[in-house]
Design an enzyme around this catalytic site. Sequence first.
Site, mmCIF file in Angstrom:
data_model
loop_
_atom_site.group_PDB
_atom_site.id
_atom_site.type_symbol
_atom_site.label_atom_id
_atom_site.label_comp_id
_atom_site.label_asym_id
_atom_site.label_seq_id
_atom_site.Cartn_x
_atom_site.Cartn_y
_atom_site.Cartn_z
ATOM 1 N N ARG A 35 0.834 -1.217 0.000
ATOM 2 C CA ARG A 35 0.000 0.000 0.000
ATOM 3 C C ARG A 35 0.865 1.263 0.000
ATOM 4 N NH1 ARG A 35 -3.458 -3.472 -0.619
ATOM 5 N NH2 ARG A 35 -4.912 -4.247 0.957
ATOM 6 N N GLU A 179 -14.425 -13.383 10.314
ATOM 7 C CA GLU A 179 -14.363 -12.836 8.948
ATOM 8 C C GLU A 179 -14.176 -13.911 7.888
ATOM 9 O OE1 GLU A 179 -11.242 -9.942 8.203
ATOM 10 O OE2 GLU A 179 -11.928 -9.610 6.161
ATOM 11 N N LYS A 221 -17.932 -10.346 10.120
ATOM 12 C CA LYS A 221 -17.376 -9.439 9.095
ATOM 13 C C LYS A 221 -17.383 -10.172 7.758
ATOM 14 C CE LYS A 221 -13.230 -6.803 7.908
ATOM 15 N NZ LYS A 221 -12.201 -5.900 8.407
ATOM 16 N N SER A 263 -14.574 -4.316 2.697
ATOM 17 C CA SER A 263 -14.780 -3.703 1.377
ATOM 18 C C SER A 263 -14.202 -4.559 0.257
ATOM 19 C CB SER A 263 -14.238 -2.270 1.338
ATOM 20 O OG SER A 263 -12.852 -2.209 1.587
ATOM 21 N N GLY A 264 -13.157 -5.313 0.527
ATOM 22 C CA GLY A 264 -12.706 -6.365 -0.387
ATOM 23 C C GLY A 264 -12.203 -5.953 -1.756
ATOM 24 N N GLY A 265 -11.894 -4.673 -1.948
ATOM 25 C CA GLY A 265 -11.417 -4.241 -3.256
ATOM 26 C C GLY A 265 -12.449 -3.425 -4.028
ATOM 27 N N ARG A 295 -9.336 -0.841 2.764
ATOM 28 C CA ARG A 295 -9.032 -0.046 1.573
ATOM 29 C C ARG A 295 -10.054 1.056 1.307
ATOM 30 N NH1 ARG A 295 -8.170 -5.370 -1.841
ATOM 31 N NH2 ARG A 295 -9.255 -6.148 0.003
HETATM 32 P P1 13P Z 1 -10.815 -4.344 3.080
HETATM 33 O O1 13P Z 1 -11.980 -3.493 3.491
HETATM 34 O O2 13P Z 1 -9.743 -3.591 2.345
HETATM 35 O O3 13P Z 1 -11.252 -5.605 2.397
HETATM 36 O O4 13P Z 1 -10.068 -4.772 4.403
HETATM 37 C C1 13P Z 1 -10.828 -5.238 5.454
HETATM 38 C C2 13P Z 1 -10.055 -6.260 6.181
HETATM 39 O O5 13P Z 1 -9.803 -6.117 7.356
HETATM 40 C C3 13P Z 1 -9.639 -7.467 5.465
HETATM 41 O O6 13P Z 1 -9.265 -8.446 6.369
#
Ligand code: 13P
Length: 339
Positions: A35, A179, A221, A263-265, A295
């Site tokens: 990042r 998650e 999550k 958010s996953g991308g 992200r």
């Molecule tokens: P993102 O929202 O970028 O997917 O990250 C959340 C997260 O904690 C992934 O494990």
Amino acid sequence: MSPFMEAMEKTVSEITAPGKGILAADESTGTIEKRLKAVQVASTDDARRDYRELLFSTPELGAHISGVILFDETLRQRTTAGIPLTQLLTAQGIVPGIKVDQGTVALPGFPGEKITQGLDSLGQRLSEYKQLGARFAKWRAVISIGAGIPTPAAISANAHALARYAALCQEQGLVPIVEPEVLMDGDHTLATSALVTEAVLHRVFHALHQQRVVLECMLLKPSMVIPGASCPNQATPQEVARATLTCLRRTVPAAVPGINFLSGGQSDAMATAHLNAMNGGAVKQPWVLSFSYGRALQAPVLQAWRGEPRNKVKAQQALHHRARLNSAACLGQYTPDME
Ligand code: 13P
């Protein structure tokens, strides 16, 4: 039953406060390096410290963010003035949490599938994290969609690990964030994403039940139900909200207090629009629906900062802005013109 029920209920109620969500700032050393490199910053100890100090000292962050997930290094770091970084959070009424999984490795015998590691001696690590001020934890399992995958065996192995982790957290009074991330890589349709996510969540809650995890003292999550990033048929926010809520209502017991999406991308604006659509409907859902974005909260901050001290205020404003819009989305009050 855990002697820490009351403490965990308090943590849950603080994190699920109306209109607030979680900032995921728990990138492992390798991920944060990627990042930072994307904005031409070398990932030194000091750069990572400066960046996280910038995030956590954002004025009024506590108005929209109720919890922050940290990486091991950050939980131990101090500001340039010698204050533990966690204190910047608690001073704003934000609950510090910790990522406790140790990343993913290939699942032997199952090409293309992964398993999360870190269960060995997790109990000892949790006990130390608690001493260092963490009140909740996170463990991420990864499920990929592709030809012939995910397999039931990979889903089960990941569900089992998530449930064992959650039980260990509750034993020590840390609220587990569970998650299971279904990745958006690929060209699969919205319908396939829905089928896979439903199967995964079904299996995860079965495993949580088997391991005697107290549902009232955990948070979920999940990924949203969205088409693969390269699927030619993308979906509207309303379609995503409908598919995601259908899937969650079929699999997540009402005893679970909160669901904080990753958010996953997705782009930052899409992640906000999707969350807003889920909270803007007429039907009341049994759980608080909020965010735990990495992200989608940090991308504009990194772009504004670029490692330059003189950009600090601009970067903090970018974080506050994104947090405020997601806060509005938690209440179904976001509109694109707020961008
Ligand atoms: P993102 O929202 O970028 O997917 O990250 C959340 C997260 O904690 C992934 O494990």
